[in-house]
Design an enzyme around this catalytic site. Structure first.
Site, PDB file in Angstrom:
ATOM      1  N   GLY A   1       0.789  -1.222   0.000  1.00 25.99           N
ATOM      2  CA  GLY A   1       0.000   0.000   0.000  1.00 25.99           C
ATOM      3  C   GLY A   1       0.822   1.272   0.000  1.00 25.99           C
ATOM      4  O   GLY A   1       0.265   2.365   0.003  1.00 25.99           O
ATOM      5  N   HIS A   2       2.144   1.182  -0.018  1.00 24.69           N
ATOM      6  CA  HIS A   2       2.991   2.383   0.080  1.00 24.69           C
ATOM      7  C   HIS A   2       4.080   2.349  -0.972  1.00 24.69           C
ATOM      8  O   HIS A   2       5.224   2.059  -0.664  1.00 24.69           O
ATOM      9  CB  HIS A   2       3.625   2.450   1.460  1.00 24.69           C
ATOM     10  CG  HIS A   2       4.164   3.797   1.817  1.00 24.69           C
ATOM     11  ND1 HIS A   2       5.432   4.222   1.487  1.00 24.69           N
ATOM     12  CD2 HIS A   2       3.605   4.824   2.484  1.00 24.69           C
ATOM     13  CE1 HIS A   2       5.628   5.434   1.959  1.00 24.69           C
ATOM     14  NE2 HIS A   2       4.532   5.818   2.568  1.00 24.69           N
ATOM     15  N   PHE A   3       3.935   2.599  -2.111  1.00 30.06           N
ATOM     16  CA  PHE A   3       2.722   2.875  -2.883  1.00 30.06           C
ATOM     17  C   PHE A   3       2.663   1.820  -3.966  1.00 30.06           C
ATOM     18  O   PHE A   3       3.708   1.472  -4.500  1.00 30.06           O
ATOM     19  CB  PHE A   3       2.773   4.279  -3.467  1.00 30.06           C
ATOM     20  CG  PHE A   3       2.866   5.341  -2.402  1.00 30.06           C
ATOM     21  CD1 PHE A   3       1.719   5.758  -1.737  1.00 30.06           C
ATOM     22  CD2 PHE A   3       4.075   5.911  -2.044  1.00 30.06           C
ATOM     23  CE1 PHE A   3       1.787   6.751  -0.766  1.00 30.06           C
ATOM     24  CE2 PHE A   3       4.149   6.888  -1.063  1.00 30.06           C
ATOM     25  CZ  PHE A   3       3.006   7.311  -0.422  1.00 30.06           C
TER      26      PHE A   3
END
Length: 143
Positions: A47-49
């Protein structure tokens, strides 16, 4: 040099939150140099990124703290204790850290007295500064 097994015998962190792979240099109670091999398989990259994976800065700071904890808890009188973050000052992020990078983590204690310590942390990739700042911690025999 300390292996991952030796690190896990000193600090309580475990996957996915154990953020150092080995200790290259150690002066108990004074300084440590650690290393993190950053891989695309790290859970935070989901999720990052998703389209541009970058290691979160707070995790670079945590990796520095874990390196410092190894130095502090390597002293015989500190074995079995826990090291807790007490504060951070002046942390600056200079460059992003990507999958495939080898993060070098160096922590040097400026002072340590009665279970309270303060030190300087520097993280580099290929000799280039990516993060630096002051770390404060407290040692406790209570978990």
């Amino acid at each position: 040099m300390l292996t991952i097994q030796e690190i896990m015998a000193i600090i309580p962190h475990r996957y996915p939150f154990l953020l150092i792979d080995r200790i290259l240099e150690l002066e108990p109670g004074q300084r440590a140099v650690g290393e993190k091999l950053v891989t695309i398989g790290e859970p935070y990259f989901q999720g990052h990124f998703p389209n541009r994976p970058i290691m979160p800065g707070v995790l670079i700071v945590e990796a520095l703290a874990q390196t410092g904890a190894v130095a502090a808890l390597s002293l015989p009188e500190n074995r079995g204790k826990m090291a807790f973050f007490a504060g951070i000052d002046g942390v600056r992020f200079r460059k992003p850290v990507y999958p495939g990078d080898t993060l070098r983590l160096e922590v040097r204690f400026d002072k340590m007295r009665r279970g309270i310590g303060k030190g300087t942390g520097v993280a580099t990739v290929n000799g280039q500064l990516v993060c630096e700042g002051e770390l404060m911690f407290a040692l406790s025999s209570e978990g």
